[in-house]
Design a protein around this motif. Sequence first.
Motif, PDB file in Angstrom:
ATOM      1  N   VAL A  29       0.853  -1.186   0.000  1.00 25.67           N
ATOM      2  CA  VAL A  29       0.000   0.000   0.000  1.00 25.67           C
ATOM      3  C   VAL A  29       0.889   1.235   0.000  1.00 25.67           C
ATOM      4  N   THR A  40      -7.344   1.041   4.906  1.00 26.67           N
ATOM      5  CA  THR A  40      -6.985  -0.027   3.982  1.00 26.67           C
ATOM      6  C   THR A  40      -6.078  -1.053   4.635  1.00 26.67           C
ATOM      7  N   ALA A 239     -11.999   1.015   1.590  1.00 21.44           N
ATOM      8  CA  ALA A 239     -11.180  -0.150   1.930  1.00 21.44           C
ATOM      9  C   ALA A 239     -11.914  -1.451   1.635  1.00 21.44           C
ATOM     10  N   ILE A 242     -11.775  -2.004  -2.053  1.00 22.45           N
ATOM     11  CA  ILE A 242     -10.429  -2.453  -2.424  1.00 22.45           C
ATOM     12  C   ILE A 242     -10.292  -3.944  -2.179  1.00 22.45           C
ATOM     13  N   GLU A 243     -10.679  -4.405  -1.004  1.00 22.79           N
ATOM     14  CA  GLU A 243     -10.619  -5.845  -0.716  1.00 22.79           C
ATOM     15  C   GLU A 243     -11.425  -6.637  -1.743  1.00 22.79           C
TER      16      GLU A 243
END
Length: 264
Positions: A29, A40, A239, A242-243
């Motif tokens: 990241v 995140t 976040a 994103i996952e």
Amino acid sequence: MSDRVEENTASEGKNVANNGSLSGAVIAVAGAGGPAGHATLVRLAEAGAVVVGADNNPERLAEAVDAARYARGGATVTGETVDLLDLDSTRAWADRIEKEHGRIDGLVHLVGGWRGSASFEQTSLADWDLLEKLLIRTVQHTSLAFYEGLQRSDRGRYLLISAAGASKPTAGNAAYSASKAAAEAWTLAMADGFRKAGGEAGPRAAAAILVVKALVHDAMRAERPNAKFAGFTDVKDLAAEIEGVWSKPAAEVNGNRLWLTEKP
């Protein structure tokens, strides 16, 4: 040069990182010290990933790493202060990750910055000089540094966080919007590289863009309790998105803009 925020022991990490949607994944990241980075790192650690953060502020980075470890006790979360404006330093960071963990499954690019003006004619080219470095040059360096490693993974992902203003710039945001648009174009070119490398079988890795209007977090709400933040995306929701990209096939996300706000 880089400074490491040391991880918990490897054995502890193995005990807790053996389940979750990203179990066994190694994800870097960039820009991990900000509010979006905090959220995140926590989300990826909770999902079972080995997480490696980078930021130019060691104090902010250490706080983010500690928060992620606390959220999932024993998770393998590390941090380094890396000069992402230097390609050699960025390549060295990518090489260290793959050498230490045996793989690299993702790079989430959260490096940000904003400069604007009251009108188009008041735009300062000094703002462009800064944003070109923060929003374009860092993307160039991380994408080039991680490209080959991500292709060696069976679930490599490069994720750029961008803004809706890149598609519909306003008069006072010329430098910011142009910088974001350039970063998007660069990322889409990377995606085309993945597509061509995959041939008839389809891309093995994917590069995608998550588009928000703007981000909001708890501290912003506390500072402005009467603000509505209409259309903003909470960093925790970002976040989660994103996952979720890792649960989708590479061909489904590669070269796409994933909108978390209304299209302009």
